[in-house]
Write a protein that holds these residues in place. Structure first.
Motif, PDB file in Angstrom:
ATOM      1  N   MET A   1      -5.218 -26.555  59.575  1.00 47.19           N
ATOM      2  CA  MET A   1      -3.618 -26.711  59.491  1.00 47.19           C
ATOM      3  C   MET A   1      -3.125 -25.146  59.818  1.00 47.19           C
ATOM      4  SD  MET A   1      -0.987 -27.401  56.369  1.00 47.19           S
ATOM      5  CE  MET A   1       0.540 -26.713  56.496  1.00 47.19           C
ATOM      6  N   THR A   2      -2.069 -25.059  60.737  1.00 49.16           N
ATOM      7  CA  THR A   2      -1.619 -23.809  60.867  1.00 49.16           C
ATOM      8  C   THR A   2      -0.126 -23.647  60.380  1.00 49.16           C
ATOM      9  OG1 THR A   2      -2.956 -23.685  62.784  1.00 49.16           O
ATOM     10  CG2 THR A   2      -1.069 -22.092  62.778  1.00 49.16           C
ATOM     11  N   THR A   3       0.202 -22.479  59.782  1.00 50.51           N
ATOM     12  CA  THR A   3       1.699 -22.178  59.520  1.00 50.51           C
ATOM     13  C   THR A   3       2.311 -21.452  60.472  1.00 50.51           C
ATOM     14  OG1 THR A   3       1.069 -22.442  57.048  1.00 50.51           O
ATOM     15  CG2 THR A   3       3.237 -21.366  57.496  1.00 50.51           C
ATOM     16  N   ASN A   4       3.157 -22.178  60.793  1.00 50.23           N
ATOM     17  CA  ASN A   4       3.888 -21.154  62.031  1.00 50.23           C
ATOM     18  C   ASN A   4       5.051 -20.316  61.344  1.00 50.23           C
ATOM     19  OD1 ASN A   4       2.545 -22.237  64.072  1.00 50.23           O
ATOM     20  ND2 ASN A   4       3.633 -24.395  63.850  1.00 50.23           N
ATOM     21  N   PHE A   5       5.308 -19.148  62.100  1.00 45.24           N
ATOM     22  CA  PHE A   5       6.078 -18.234  61.302  1.00 45.24           C
ATOM     23  C   PHE A   5       7.250 -17.837  62.218  1.00 45.24           C
ATOM     24  CE2 PHE A   5       2.877 -17.705  58.127  1.00 45.24           C
ATOM     25  CZ  PHE A   5       3.681 -17.439  56.828  1.00 45.24           C
ATOM     26  N   GLY A   6       8.489 -17.539  61.526  1.00 45.03           N
ATOM     27  CA  GLY A   6       9.548 -16.906  62.151  1.00 45.03           C
ATOM     28  C   GLY A   6       9.578 -15.316  61.494  1.00 45.03           C
ATOM     29  N   LEU A   7       9.892 -14.332  62.109  1.00 44.79           N
ATOM     30  CA  LEU A   7       9.965 -13.013  61.396  1.00 44.79           C
ATOM     31  C   LEU A   7      11.333 -12.495  61.556  1.00 44.79           C
ATOM     32  CD1 LEU A   7       8.495 -10.670  60.208  1.00 44.79           C
ATOM     33  CD2 LEU A   7       8.106  -9.834  62.367  1.00 44.79           C
ATOM     34  N   LEU A   8      11.915 -12.316  60.487  1.00 41.31           N
ATOM     35  CA  LEU A   8      13.506 -11.808  60.659  1.00 41.31           C
ATOM     36  C   LEU A   8      13.417 -10.216  60.352  1.00 41.31           C
ATOM     37  CD1 LEU A   8      15.132 -14.673  58.819  1.00 41.31           C
ATOM     38  CD2 LEU A   8      14.155 -14.569  61.059  1.00 41.31           C
ATOM     39  N   GLY A   9      13.425  -9.493  61.350  1.00 40.37           N
ATOM     40  CA  GLY A   9      13.406  -7.993  61.108  1.00 40.37           C
ATOM     41  C   GLY A   9      12.250  -7.229  61.622  1.00 40.37           C
ATOM     42  N   ALA A  10      12.133  -6.644  62.574  1.00 39.68           N
ATOM     43  CA  ALA A  10      11.005  -6.080  63.279  1.00 39.68           C
ATOM     44  C   ALA A  10      11.198  -4.714  63.188  1.00 39.68           C
ATOM     45  CB  ALA A  10      11.214  -6.245  64.646  1.00 39.68           C
ATOM     46  N   GLY A  11      11.444  -4.301  62.043  1.00 42.04           N
ATOM     47  CA  GLY A  11      11.339  -2.843  61.626  1.00 42.04           C
ATOM     48  C   GLY A  11      10.009  -2.527  61.071  1.00 42.04           C
ATOM     49  N   ARG A  12       9.747  -1.488  60.433  1.00 44.21           N
ATOM     50  CA  ARG A  12       8.432  -0.869  59.760  1.00 44.21           C
ATOM     51  C   ARG A  12       7.606  -1.915  59.193  1.00 44.21           C
ATOM     52  NH1 ARG A  12       8.983   4.622  56.315  1.00 44.21           N
ATOM     53  NH2 ARG A  12       9.530   2.811  54.728  1.00 44.21           N
ATOM     54  N   ILE A  13       8.256  -2.546  58.001  1.00 48.57           N
ATOM     55  CA  ILE A  13       7.643  -3.448  57.287  1.00 48.57           C
ATOM     56  C   ILE A  13       7.566  -4.638  58.140  1.00 48.57           C
ATOM     57  CG2 ILE A  13       9.601  -4.328  56.063  1.00 48.57           C
ATOM     58  CD1 ILE A  13       6.312  -3.924  54.531  1.00 48.57           C
ATOM     59  N   GLY A  14       8.429  -5.081  58.836  1.00 47.74           N
ATOM     60  CA  GLY A  14       8.262  -6.205  59.783  1.00 47.74           C
ATOM     61  C   GLY A  14       6.851  -6.341  60.491  1.00 47.74           C
ATOM     62  N   LYS A  15       6.713  -5.100  61.040  1.00 44.91           N
ATOM     63  CA  LYS A  15       5.237  -4.999  61.836  1.00 44.91           C
ATOM     64  C   LYS A  15       4.268  -5.321  61.045  1.00 44.91           C
ATOM     65  CE  LYS A  15       7.472  -1.696  65.148  1.00 44.91           C
ATOM     66  NZ  LYS A  15       7.647  -0.396  65.469  1.00 44.91           N
ATOM     67  N   VAL A  16       4.345  -4.538  59.729  1.00 43.62           N
ATOM     68  CA  VAL A  16       2.978  -4.953  59.008  1.00 43.62           C
ATOM     69  C   VAL A  16       2.972  -6.302  58.735  1.00 43.62           C
ATOM     70  CG1 VAL A  16       2.240  -4.526  56.430  1.00 43.62           C
ATOM     71  CG2 VAL A  16       3.278  -2.502  57.692  1.00 43.62           C
ATOM     72  N   HIS A  17       3.881  -7.000  58.406  1.00 46.37           N
ATOM     73  CA  HIS A  17       3.858  -8.437  58.317  1.00 46.37           C
ATOM     74  C   HIS A  17       3.450  -9.153  59.478  1.00 46.37           C
ATOM     75  CE1 HIS A  17       4.860  -8.101  54.362  1.00 46.37           C
ATOM     76  NE2 HIS A  17       6.191  -7.853  54.454  1.00 46.37           N
ATOM     77  N   ALA A  18       3.887  -8.661  60.742  1.00 45.55           N
ATOM     78  CA  ALA A  18       3.524  -9.391  62.038  1.00 45.55           C
ATOM     79  C   ALA A  18       2.161  -9.417  62.091  1.00 45.55           C
ATOM     80  CB  ALA A  18       4.294  -8.877  62.837  1.00 45.55           C
ATOM     81  N   ARG A  19       1.432  -8.061  61.864  1.00 41.32           N
ATOM     82  CA  ARG A  19       0.038  -8.096  61.730  1.00 41.32           C
ATOM     83  C   ARG A  19      -0.690  -8.930  60.720  1.00 41.32           C
ATOM     84  NH1 ARG A  19      -0.674  -2.671  60.379  1.00 41.32           N
ATOM     85  NH2 ARG A  19       0.819  -2.272  62.309  1.00 41.32           N
ATOM     86  N   ALA A  20      -0.184  -9.077  59.516  1.00 35.94           N
ATOM     87  CA  ALA A  20      -0.870  -9.567  58.583  1.00 35.94           C
ATOM     88  C   ALA A  20      -1.053 -11.261  59.053  1.00 35.94           C
ATOM     89  CB  ALA A  20      -0.162  -9.748  57.401  1.00 35.94           C
ATOM     90  N   VAL A  21       0.092 -11.783  59.678  1.00 33.74           N
ATOM     91  CA  VAL A  21       0.378 -13.325  60.255  1.00 33.74           C
ATOM     92  C   VAL A  21      -0.809 -13.488  61.140  1.00 33.74           C
ATOM     93  CG1 VAL A  21       1.903 -14.621  61.125  1.00 33.74           C
ATOM     94  CG2 VAL A  21       2.738 -13.553  59.342  1.00 33.74           C
ATOM     95  N   THR A  22      -0.768 -12.765  62.104  1.00 30.95           N
ATOM     96  CA  THR A  22      -1.369 -12.959  63.456  1.00 30.95           C
ATOM     97  C   THR A  22      -2.948 -12.720  63.333  1.00 30.95           C
ATOM     98  OG1 THR A  22      -1.327 -10.485  64.198  1.00 30.95           O
ATOM     99  CG2 THR A  22       0.296 -12.406  65.014  1.00 30.95           C
ATOM    100  N   SER A  23      -3.194 -11.916  62.357  1.00 29.68           N
ATOM    101  CA  SER A  23      -4.669 -11.714  62.109  1.00 29.68           C
ATOM    102  C   SER A  23      -5.309 -12.870  60.942  1.00 29.68           C
ATOM    103  CB  SER A  23      -4.975 -10.405  61.599  1.00 29.68           C
ATOM    104  OG  SER A  23      -4.575 -10.138  60.241  1.00 29.68           O
ATOM    105  N   ASN A  24      -4.282 -13.801  60.565  1.00 31.03           N
ATOM    106  CA  ASN A  24      -4.825 -14.597  59.843  1.00 31.03           C
ATOM    107  C   ASN A  24      -4.916 -15.973  60.482  1.00 31.03           C
ATOM    108  OD1 ASN A  24      -4.612 -16.977  57.718  1.00 31.03           O
ATOM    109  ND2 ASN A  24      -3.866 -15.242  56.099  1.00 31.03           N
ATOM    110  N   PRO A  25      -6.148 -16.443  60.284  1.00 31.03           N
ATOM    111  CA  PRO A  25      -6.727 -17.677  61.098  1.00 31.03           C
ATOM    112  C   PRO A  25      -5.818 -18.885  60.900  1.00 31.03           C
ATOM    113  CG  PRO A  25      -8.397 -16.959  59.521  1.00 31.03           C
ATOM    114  CD  PRO A  25      -7.453 -15.899  59.580  1.00 31.03           C
ATOM    115  N   LYS A  26      -4.986 -18.892  59.616  1.00 34.70           N
ATOM    116  CA  LYS A  26      -4.171 -19.922  59.238  1.00 34.70           C
ATOM    117  C   LYS A  26      -2.884 -19.799  59.891  1.00 34.70           C
ATOM    118  CE  LYS A  26      -6.994 -20.614  54.801  1.00 34.70           C
ATOM    119  NZ  LYS A  26      -6.949 -20.617  53.550  1.00 34.70           N
TER     120      LYS A  26
END
Lengths: 345, 345, 345, 345
Positions: A1-26
Motif C-alpha cells: 500500500m502506498t500513501t499519496n501525499f499533497g504538500l502545502l507549502g514549499a518552504g524550508r520545512i516543506g522540503k524536509v517533509h518532501a524528502r521524508a515522504v519520497t525516501s519512504n518506500p510506503k
C-alpha cells in the motif's frame, strides 16, 4: 500500500517533509502547492511531483494525505478544509496561536472523523524515544521529576518573533509537549518567570528571550524547563527523567564526535547549530509514524488534542509570568464544554 | 603563626573538622568539648588534644578560634557566647532555624566585632570553585541562568527530619547559597513547588521530599533548583551556569572512574554515596580559608549574613509552596531595621 | 551532469551502494548484474534500474562507471575488463588476495588510463575525517603516534574466514589503510603478534582471531593496532593520533546516546553492532567522492595503489608473526620493477 | 600496633612517603637520614622525627621498617644492609639498573628472610585497582588484551635521563609491571620499537623518547604499550583490559572536572601535570599496604621478584629495539640457577 501525499507549502520545512515522504518506500509525493509558484515548481521537479493549487489537491482523488507547512495563520482553516475533504492531515505546530480557535478547529476535525497529527517532531528523536522506552521498561521506576534544558543557538529574526506568538507558544511549546510525553500524567499547574537578557529588541517587541518554568501534576510530579534564545555552543537540547529507581538522560548531539587534547584542555566540537540537522532522523520517523497511522487507520499521535494542550500550557506560562503565581491549566482550558477535542484521533 | 582551636561537638562532622584542623600546618587542635564525655575523650586522644568544658574553652587564653558542631538549637547561643569571649567562630549551618533569632545573634556578633564564618562547605569544593573561577575569568560572559540539580542518595532518619526545619532549610539551603555564590546578584523572588514522592512518613511529619525552585534577580537572571531526597545512583550534585558567551558545568563525582563495557552497555560506577566522601576536599579547604581569615583579620566568607540570607530564601520557598505564588525575599527579611547584620565580617 | 552506474553484485554491500547512488542527485543507477538472477531483479526493481549481464554493461554506451561488489576472486579480472572498456571503476577491497596479482591488475588499469577507486570506506567516516582535518589544520603539531583499536562484535562465519585471506588481509587491512591515512608517511616496518583466543575453529582453519601490530616509519613515527574478532559491547572502532602539540581521537559510535543511572551505576547503550549501520554515512560519502572524481576527471582516492600497499602491509604482518621479527614492507613489495602501480589515479 | 619508620632520603619522593607514614594511624616516623643535613632536618622537624645517620637507623631498636628513597645506585646495597639488620624494607623502584645485581641483592634478602616491597605505586591507584577488581570479579571474562597508553607531560632533565637507565628502565618499567598485574600470566616475549621525536638531545644521550611495545604470553594474551616523553595535555595514563565477555578501562584523571561550552566547543581542563598529584592516593595506599604486610608478617607485594621481572622486561624491550625481533624474557632472566629470587616475600 502506498500513501499519496499533497504538500502545502514549499518552504524550508516543506522540503524536509518532501524528502521524508519520497525516501519512504510506503509513500509517494504527488502534488505540491505554494503561493510562490517558483518554489512549488522547483520542489515538485526535484521529486517528480506535480504543482497543483490547494483547491485541486482538496478535490483530488489521487491524494490520501496532506502535509501543511504554510504560515501559521492559515493552519486552522486548512485543517478544517482538508478534514472536510476526507484527507488525512499532518500539520506543523501550532494549529493556531489562539486556544479558542484551536478548539473550534478540532471540533470540525472530530465531526469529520479525520486523522490529524501535529508536528511535535521531538517525540520522534531516537534519543528521546530511547528515554521514553527506558521509562516504559521500568528502568527508572516511577517517574518523579523531568528536567528539560532547551536553548537555541541564537534568536530568530525579529519579524519572526513578532508573528510567533512569543517564546512560550513558539519555542517552549516543544518542551511542554516533551514534558507531557515523559511525565505520563497531565500537568495541573504552571509557574514561569521570564526576562530579556539576549536582545532588548525582543523585549521591545513584547516578548522574552529567557525563561524558566516549573510544572506540577496532580500526584506531585515535577518538571522544570530552562529556555534561552542564545547558546554559543550550539543547539542545546537535553532531557532528563528522574524516577524512584534511577534516572535516564538524553545527551546533546554534535555532527562529529572527536576530542582534541592540547595544553588548553580536552575539547569536543560544538553541538549542531540548527534544528534541522539536529532532528534529521526525527523528521523522517515522524512522517513514517504518520504514514503508519494513515495505513492502519489508527489515531495519529501527537494528536490535535496534544497540540491544544501544549498551547494551553504555553498560555498558562504567559499568565504566570504576568501574575507572579502558579496558574492552573484549567484556567485556560476549563471553559470548554465539549471535551471531545481532547480525544485526539 | 598558629591558630589554636577549640572544637565544640565531637560527632560525625566534628571529626571531619578535627582532621582538617590537625592536618593543616597553620593550625592546632587544643581542646574538645562534648556533652558525651567518651566521644570528646576519644576524639581528643586521637589528635593529642585536651577535653575541656565549653566554659573552660570560653575562658581559655590558649584558644583563638572555635568550631561549633553541636546540635542546631545551640548554635545561636554559642555563637553569642564565643563572640563575646573574643574568639573567632566557625559554625556549621544553620545559625538557627528562625530568621529573627539569627538576626538577633548577628547583632551580637556585629557588636562584639567577632569573626564568624558559616559552614556552607560546597563553596570550597574544587570543582564548584573552578566554575566560579571560569565565571570570574569572563569565560562565559555575563551570567544568565544557574541550573542546580541536587539529590541525596536517600532520606535522613525521620527523627532528623523532624528537627531539621524541613527540606528547604536543611537541604535546599546549600543550593540556595550556591545559587547566590554563582549568580553574583541578590535573589529577589522565589517560586517553589514541593511534594512527597519518596516516603509518606516524611509528609506525615509535615515535610516534603521532592522540590523544584525558580529564583529571579532584579536584572532578570534565573536560577532553578531540583531537589530530591532519593537518588539510587548516589549523591547527585550538579551545577551549571549559562552566560552570554557560553556555559560552564561541574560534573558529578565518583570514587573511582572506570568504565566497564559488556553486552549490557558501557557502565561507570555510581557516584559517591555520602556527602562526607563527596566533599572531603571541600571540608579541608573550608577550614583552611577560615584559618586564613583569622590570621589575616579579614572578613570570613560565607559570613553570618550569608547564612541569614540563605535561610530567608528557604523561608521564602516554603511560603511560595504554601501560597502558590512568587514570594519576594524582602517579605521575609524586610522587617529588619538594622541592616548591619548583612554586612558580614 | 549525471554519472550513470552499473552495479556488479546485488548482495549486502551491493544494496548499500545502490542506495548511495540513487540518493545522490548527481548519479543514476542504470543497470544491475548478478549471477543470482532474482537478487539482481529485486534490487533493480527497487531502484528503477535494469537487469543486465556483465557483458552488456561492459558494452553499454549509457554506463559511465561500475561498482564491483562481486566475490573477491573476481575483482581483479573485472577491474581489468572494465578498465579496458573505458569505465570508471569503484571496487570493494581487496583487489585480490595476492600481491603479484594486484600488481598485474594495476598495470592494466594504468595502461588503460582508467579511474579506479578501492573501497576503504572508513576514510569517509565523518568522525575519522574530522580527525584528519584536525591534523591538517595543525591542531596537534607533527604526527608522532597513531593508536588504533578495532574489534568486531563477533567472528564472521567460518566459511567466510576460509576465503578471506586471514584476519590481516580481511580485517586489519582497514586499520592498516587508516594508519597510512593518518601517519602521512609510508610505513617501513611491520611487527605483529597473533593468537587464537576467541574460537579454536578459527585456528584450525589456519587463521588468528586476536592480533597486535606495531608499525614504524622512516622518520620514527609509530602506529599500533589492536584487533579482536570479539567485542561483547559492539563494533569497537577507535583511532587516536598523538602529535607534538596534542592529540586527537575519534570516539566510538552508538545508535542512541542516552545514559541510565541506577544503583548499578551509569550505563550507556552498547555500540553499533554491525559495520553497515556504523558506517552508513561513510558509505554515502565514499560514493559521493567517487562521483566527484569521475565528474572532475581527477584521480580517485583511495587508489589501486592504496589497495596494493595495504595488502602488502597485511602480508608483512603475517610474515612477522611467522618469523618473530620486524618485517620491512619492501620485502613484500620490493620485487616490483614498475613503480607505476603506486601512482594511483 | 604501631610500625616505627626510618626514612632514608629526604627528597621529593621522601616527603611524599613521610606524609603517608605520619597520616597513617598505624605508623610513626621516628628518624630521617639524608646526605644533605638541612634536608633531613627540615623534613624531620615538620613531622616530629629525629635526624639520624644511616648507621644509627640500622642499629636502632626503635625502628621496625625503612623506606629507601636515596639515589638508585645506592638501593641494592641499602636493601642488603637493612635486610641483614632485620628491618622490613620499602624501596623505591628500581632495585638496580643491572639484572645480575638485582638477583644478587634478592638472594641476600631471601637469606635474611626480610620483607621487601618495591615501589610500583600505580598498583595502588584506586582506579587501576578497580580495574583489577572488575577482572577478579569476572566482569570481563578471560583477559585477552591489555592496552596501556602512558605519556609524560614532558621529558625529565637530561641529567636525569643519563642516569635513568633509559626510557624502558625508567618509564616503561611502570607500564610493564602494570601489564603483568593485569594480564594475570607471565609475559614470554617482548617486541619493541623506539625513536627520538621529542628532543634530539635525548637521542644524543643514547636514549629514546617515544616507544611502542607488544607483549605476548604463553597462552597468547596480548599487551601493547604506547609511551611518549611528551603530552601537551598532561599526565596521560590510561589502561584498558579486553576480555572474552567485555572490557574495562581506567579513565584519565584531572584536578577538576568541569566543562566549559563556548562557540569553540566543549572543553574540559588538562590532566594532572605531575605524577605526584596524579598518584597522591596511590602513594598513601601503597604505604598502608606495606604497613599491613609488616604487621601481619605476610609477603609484601609488589615483591623484589616483581621488581626483577619488570627490569628484565625492560631489558628485553631494549634488546628487541636493537635486534628488530621479538625477544624472549628468558633470554634475559634464563641464566638464573637459583629461582628463589622470584619468590618474593
Amino acid at each position: 500500500m502506498t500513501t499519496n501525499f499533497g504538500l502545502l507549502g514549499a518552504g524550508r520545512i516543506g522540503k524536509v517533509h518532501a524528502r521524508a515522504v519520497t525516501s519512504n518506500p510506503k509513500a509517494r509525493l504527488v502534488a505540491v502547492a505554494d503561493a510562490m509558484a517558483p518554489a512549488a515548481a522547483e520542489l515538485a521537479a526535484g521529486y517528480g511531483a506535480q504543482v497543483r493549487s490547494i483547491e485541486a489537491i482538496e478535490a483530488a482523488a489521487d491524494i490520501d494525505a496532506v502535509i501543511i507547512c504554510t504560515p501559521t495563520d492559515t493552519h486552522a482553516e486548512l485543517i478544517e478544509r482538508f478534514a472536510r475533504a476526507g484527507k488525512a492531515i499532518f500539520c506543523e505546530k501550532p494549529i493556531d496561536l489562539d486556544v479558542e480557535r484551536v478548539k473550534a478547529c478540532l471540533k470540525v476535525v472530530d465531526a469529520a472523523g479525520a486523522t490529524l497529527m501535529v508536528g511535535f517532531n521531538r517525540r520522534f528523536d531516537p534519543h528521546f524515544q530511547a528515554v521514553r522506552q527506558a521509562i516504559d521498561a521500568g528502568q527508572i521506576g516511577t517517574v518523579e521529576m523531568v528536567t528539560i534544558v532547551s536553548r537555541d543557538p541564537g534568536p530568530p529574526p525579529l519579524d519572526y518573533i513578532k508573528r510567533s506568538g512569543g517564546i512560550f507558544r513558539d519555542m517552549t511549546i516543544h518542551d511542554l509537549d516533551m514534558a507531557r510525553f515523559l511525565l505520563g500524567e497531565e500537568i495541573e499547574t504552571v509557574s514561569a518567570q521570564a526576562s530579556v537578557l539576549v536582545d532588548e529588541a525582543i523585549g521591545a517587541a513584547g516578548d522574552y528571550d529567557s525563561a524558566s518554568l516549573m510544572l506540577f501534576t496532580a500526584s506531585g510530579k515535577h518538571a522544570t524547563i530552562s529556555n534561552s534564545r542564545r547558546a554559543s555552543y550550539g543547539y542545546d537540547q537535553r532531557i532528563e527523567v528522574h524516577g524512584s529507581r534511577g534516572a535516564v538522560a538524553a545527551e546533546n548531539q554534535r555532527p562529529v564526535s572527536i576530542e582534541l587534547a592540547t595544553e588548553a584542555g580536552y575539547t569536543r566540537p560544538p553541538l549542531h547549530d540548527f534544528f534541522m540537522t539536529r532532528y534529521t532522523e526525527a523528521y523522517a520517523r515522524e512522517i513514517a509514524a504518520f504514514i503508519d497511522s494513515v495505513e492502519a487507520g489508527t489515531p495519529a499521535v501527537p494528536s490535535g488534542a496534544d497540540g491544544l494542550i501544549a498551547l494551553a500550557l504555553a498560555d498558562a506560562a504567559l499568565k504566570s509570568v504576568a501574575e507572579g503565581r502558579a496558574v492552573k491549566v484549567s484556567e485556560i482550558t476549563g471553559t470548554l464544554a465539549d471535551k471531545s477535542v481532547f480525544r485526539g484521533r
